[in-house]
Design a protein around this motif. Structure first.
Motif, PDB file in Angstrom:
ATOM      1  N   LEU A 161      -9.534  17.247  -6.870  1.00 33.58           N
ATOM      2  CA  LEU A 161     -10.094  16.175  -6.045  1.00 33.58           C
ATOM      3  C   LEU A 161     -10.692  16.729  -4.754  1.00 33.58           C
ATOM      4  O   LEU A 161     -11.777  16.303  -4.310  1.00 33.58           O
ATOM      5  N   LEU A 162     -10.010  17.707  -4.151  1.00 38.15           N
ATOM      6  CA  LEU A 162     -10.512  18.309  -2.912  1.00 38.15           C
ATOM      7  C   LEU A 162     -11.865  18.991  -3.144  1.00 38.15           C
ATOM      8  O   LEU A 162     -12.804  18.817  -2.357  1.00 38.15           O
ATOM      9  N   TRP A 163     -11.962  19.742  -4.246  1.00 40.15           N
ATOM     10  CA  TRP A 163     -13.232  20.400  -4.552  1.00 40.15           C
ATOM     11  C   TRP A 163     -14.338  19.386  -4.854  1.00 40.15           C
ATOM     12  O   TRP A 163     -15.502  19.588  -4.458  1.00 40.15           O
ATOM     13  N   MET A 164     -13.970  18.310  -5.527  1.00 36.86           N
ATOM     14  CA  MET A 164     -14.968  17.272  -5.819  1.00 36.86           C
ATOM     15  C   MET A 164     -15.457  16.611  -4.536  1.00 36.86           C
ATOM     16  O   MET A 164     -16.648  16.327  -4.380  1.00 36.86           O
ATOM     17  N   ILE A 165     -14.534  16.362  -3.606  1.00 38.01           N
ATOM     18  CA  ILE A 165     -14.926  15.761  -2.319  1.00 38.01           C
ATOM     19  C   ILE A 165     -15.848  16.699  -1.549  1.00 38.01           C
ATOM     20  O   ILE A 165     -16.874  16.277  -0.991  1.00 38.01           O
ATOM     21  N   LEU A 166     -15.497  17.990  -1.528  1.00 38.20           N
ATOM     22  CA  LEU A 166     -16.335  18.960  -0.824  1.00 38.20           C
ATOM     23  C   LEU A 166     -17.722  19.070  -1.460  1.00 38.20           C
ATOM     24  O   LEU A 166     -18.743  19.090  -0.755  1.00 38.20           O
ATOM     25  N   ALA A 167     -17.770  19.154  -2.791  1.00 39.28           N
ATOM     26  CA  ALA A 167     -19.057  19.275  -3.483  1.00 39.28           C
ATOM     27  C   ALA A 167     -19.909  18.029  -3.281  1.00 39.28           C
ATOM     28  O   ALA A 167     -21.125  18.117  -3.013  1.00 39.28           O
ATOM     29  N   THR A 168     -19.273  16.853  -3.402  1.00 36.76           N
ATOM     30  CA  THR A 168     -20.018  15.605  -3.223  1.00 36.76           C
ATOM     31  C   THR A 168     -20.498  15.461  -1.786  1.00 36.76           C
ATOM     32  O   THR A 168     -21.607  14.979  -1.530  1.00 36.76           O
ATOM     33  N   SER A 169     -19.660  15.889  -0.823  1.00 38.61           N
ATOM     34  CA  SER A 169     -20.053  15.814   0.591  1.00 38.61           C
ATOM     35  C   SER A 169     -21.235  16.742   0.872  1.00 38.61           C
ATOM     36  O   SER A 169     -22.153  16.384   1.619  1.00 38.61           O
ATOM     37  N   LEU A 170     -21.206  17.926   0.267  1.00 36.65           N
ATOM     38  CA  LEU A 170     -22.324  18.851   0.443  1.00 36.65           C
ATOM     39  C   LEU A 170     -23.603  18.265  -0.148  1.00 36.65           C
ATOM     40  O   LEU A 170     -24.679  18.334   0.478  1.00 36.65           O
ATOM     41  N   PHE A 171     -23.482  17.675  -1.336  1.00 39.61           N
ATOM     42  CA  PHE A 171     -24.644  17.024  -1.947  1.00 39.61           C
ATOM     43  C   PHE A 171     -25.144  15.885  -1.061  1.00 39.61           C
ATOM     44  O   PHE A 171     -26.357  15.699  -0.888  1.00 39.61           O
ATOM     45  N   GLU A 172     -24.204  15.122  -0.485  1.00 38.91           N
ATOM     46  CA  GLU A 172     -24.585  14.012   0.399  1.00 38.91           C
ATOM     47  C   GLU A 172     -25.351  14.522   1.617  1.00 38.91           C
ATOM     48  O   GLU A 172     -26.378  13.943   2.014  1.00 38.91           O
ATOM     49  N   ILE A 173     -24.873  15.631   2.227  1.00 41.94           N
ATOM     50  CA  ILE A 173     -25.542  16.177   3.414  1.00 41.94           C
ATOM     51  C   ILE A 173     -26.954  16.634   3.071  1.00 41.94           C
ATOM     52  O   ILE A 173     -27.912  16.353   3.803  1.00 41.94           O
ATOM     53  N   VAL A 174     -27.094  17.332   1.912  1.00 46.51           N
ATOM     54  CA  VAL A 174     -28.419  17.800   1.503  1.00 46.51           C
ATOM     55  C   VAL A 174     -29.352  16.620   1.223  1.00 46.51           C
ATOM     56  O   VAL A 174     -30.505  16.584   1.674  1.00 46.51           O
ATOM     57  N   PHE A 175     -28.825  15.621   0.505  1.00 40.65           N
ATOM     58  CA  PHE A 175     -29.636  14.456   0.147  1.00 40.65           C
ATOM     59  C   PHE A 175     -30.078  13.687   1.396  1.00 40.65           C
ATOM     60  O   PHE A 175     -31.261  13.346   1.547  1.00 40.65           O
ATOM     61  N   LEU A 176     -29.117  13.411   2.299  1.00 39.34           N
ATOM     62  CA  LEU A 176     -29.461  12.655   3.506  1.00 39.34           C
ATOM     63  C   LEU A 176     -30.367  13.448   4.435  1.00 39.34           C
ATOM     64  O   LEU A 176     -31.225  12.873   5.117  1.00 39.34           O
ATOM     65  N   SER A 177     -30.176  14.778   4.469  1.00 38.46           N
ATOM     66  CA  SER A 177     -31.042  15.605   5.309  1.00 38.46           C
ATOM     67  C   SER A 177     -32.480  15.554   4.819  1.00 38.46           C
ATOM     68  O   SER A 177     -33.423  15.441   5.618  1.00 38.46           O
ATOM     69  N   ARG A 178     -32.652  15.629   3.501  1.00 44.41           N
ATOM     70  CA  ARG A 178     -34.005  15.517   2.937  1.00 44.41           C
ATOM     71  C   ARG A 178     -34.587  14.127   3.183  1.00 44.41           C
ATOM     72  O   ARG A 178     -35.764  13.983   3.525  1.00 44.41           O
ATOM     73  N   LEU A 179     -33.732  13.106   3.012  1.00 40.78           N
ATOM     74  CA  LEU A 179     -34.190  11.736   3.209  1.00 40.78           C
ATOM     75  C   LEU A 179     -34.625  11.505   4.654  1.00 40.78           C
ATOM     76  O   LEU A 179     -35.727  11.002   4.914  1.00 40.78           O
ATOM     77  N   TYR A 180     -33.769  11.902   5.612  1.00 40.80           N
ATOM     78  CA  TYR A 180     -34.117  11.701   7.014  1.00 40.80           C
ATOM     79  C   TYR A 180     -35.217  12.664   7.455  1.00 40.80           C
ATOM     80  O   TYR A 180     -35.981  12.355   8.382  1.00 40.80           O
ATOM     81  N   GLY A 181     -35.290  13.842   6.807  1.00 40.12           N
ATOM     82  CA  GLY A 181     -36.386  14.756   7.097  1.00 40.12           C
ATOM     83  C   GLY A 181     -37.726  14.144   6.729  1.00 40.12           C
ATOM     84  O   GLY A 181     -38.705  14.247   7.479  1.00 40.12           O
TER      85      GLY A 181
END
Length: 460
Positions: A161-181
């Motif tokens: 679960l911890l690894w899934m949270i970290l991976a999903t959070s990283l994906f979220e940061i990349v996705f939102l960064s591209r979106l806001y970029g």
């Protein structure tokens, strides 16, 4: 302009970005915890409490059983049957695992090692006393998958679960960064459009709103600059137009008194004069000729700046070239320069303004004559290919310098000292380039690899 409608500050934009990332992270954690809770409720994942409860339920049966078998042990556990002094008798643990388990139980502990040495997933031990020894049951300090296949191929649910949270959070940061970029890039588009149009001096446009207060402030400044630049350019254009008109009018007005002066000087030259008077008369005629060249130069400048008015017509190529060759020969004879002509794949007719195109070619030949040594050679070639005709003039001079190659067609550019002539005023190639451009063609300048001299080509 509407730049103040519902604007936000750049700081607010980035705070929204950070809050969105934080909210997404919290949502990911809550979903993960919810999935773990649901897995525990459905029995898909077994908690440590569930395992210990299973052991408690089997404790009496294990203690009284004649022989401890795997069927009595909960499925997520390992076991070891040892004698009263710790001797390994049977079980699913290996001999080293059984020795470690006995050492932990003998010391009165239930967990092997410490949290620092074993990490989160430590081994727990549950001793059950039997008639002739102990049955030590080992299990994980973390929850386990109820499926044996998942236990063998995946890590424990909490770590997974911890690894899934970290991976999903990283994906979220990349996705939102591209979106806001992309959002901030769209906000910058009005600024980019405005600067690009101003750079091209295209001032007939309206400033758009970006929705960001700081960017709109810059756009507001650009709008003011655009207005001021427009007024300045308009004022400059009117001044240039007035100056051009005045120069053209003055040049034409000067031709009349110059004609009178020259005519009278020629009449005086035909009369009986002393040697001194003859010399003065020649001075008058020589300077009248020079003034006429100055006046013609002013007229040429005015025409080049205002743009020539072409009168294209179909012209036999032979007649065009014969007349051109005659003019080239007359120019070259002044310095006893040889001329070589070459023709290739010529069409029957060309559609050009004969007068202007001949003038463009003669300007180039005049420069070539001026920069060639006496008794030198000028090569003139004309060829046609793919509906284009090309005139090339090559001289036997010193060639163009690097600065000449960049600026030779600029107005009033006279070149370096090696190719400088006092008979020209930096207008020959400028006027030729203007005429060629009106014909939709190109004028290129280079140095000939064969002769080392200057080479100018017209292609239309």
């Amino acid at each position: 302009m509407g730049l103040r409608n519902r604007n936000i500050r750049l700081r607010t934009f980035f705070i929204r970005y950070l809050l969105t990332i934080f909210a997404g992270f919290v949502l990911i954690v809550l979903i993960g915890i919810g999935l773990l809770f649901l897995s525990l409720k459905t029995g898909f994942v077994l908690s440590v409490g569930d395992v210990e409860a299973s052991i408690e339920r089997q404790k009496a049966a294990i203690a009284s059983a004649e022989t401890v078998s795997a069927e009595l042990i909960p499925k997520t556990c390992k076991y070891a049957v040892v004698s009263a002094n710790g001797g390994y008798m049977s079980g699913s643990m290996t001999l080293p695992e059984a020795a470690e388990a006995w050492e932990v139980v003998r010391s009165g502990r239930t967990i092997s090692g410490s949290l620092l040495s074993t990490g989160l997933n430590a081994n727990c031990y549950f001793p059950i006393q039997r008639r002739n020894g102990y049955c030590i049951i080992g299990y994980s300090s973390l929850s386990q998958f109820s499926s044996r296949l998942l236990r063998e191929h995946l890590t424990v649910p909490e770590i997974l679960l911890l690894w899934m949270i970290l991976a999903t959070s990283l994906f979220e940061i990349v996705f939102l960064s591209r979106l806001y970029g992309r959002k901030i890039s769209r906000k910058l588009i009005p600024l980019q459009n405005a600067t690009e149009k101003i750079r091209k001096k295209d001032l007939a446009f309206e400033i758009e709103s970006s929705g960001i207060e700081e960017i709109d402030a810059a756009l507001q400044s650009l709008d003011s600059m655009k207005t001021e630049l427009g007024l300045s350019l308009e004022k400059q254009w009117k001044m240039e137009q007035t100056k051009r008109t005045q120069i053209s009018a003055l040049a034409h007005d000067l031709k009349t008194p110059l004609t009178v002066v020259r005519g009278n000087a020629e009449m005086l030259d035909d009369t009986n004069q002393t040697a001194e008077q003859k010399e003065y008369t020649r001075y008058i005629m020589k300077n009248a000729d020079q003034m006429e060249r100055y006046v013609q130069m002013l007229i040429d400048i005015s025409k080049a700046e205002a743009g020539f008015s072409l009168r294209r017509k179909d012209t036999p190529i032979r007649a065009f070239l014969d007349e051109l060759y005659a003019q080239i020969g007359a120019l070259a004879s002044v310095k006893q320069i040889k001329t070589q002509f070459d023709e290739k794949n010529l069409p029957d007719t060309i559609c050009v303004d004969v007068s202007f195109l001949q003038r463009a070619v003669i300007n180039i030949v005049s420069n070539a004559v001026d920069y060639s040594p006496e008794h030198g050679t000028i090569w003139f070639s004309v060829s046609a290919e793919n509906h284009k005709i090309r005139f090339t003039v090559t001289d036997s001079g010193k060639g163009f310098s690097p600065e000449d190659l960049k600026s030779a067609t600029s107005q009033f550019y006279q070149g370096d000292f090696s190719r400088n002539s006092k008979l020209h005023y930096g207008m020959g190639l400028f006027i030729a380039a203007s005429i060629v451009k009106l014909h939709g063609g190109t004028l290129t300048i280079a140095n000939s690899p064969a002769t080392g001299g200057g080479m100018v080509a017209i292609e239309i």
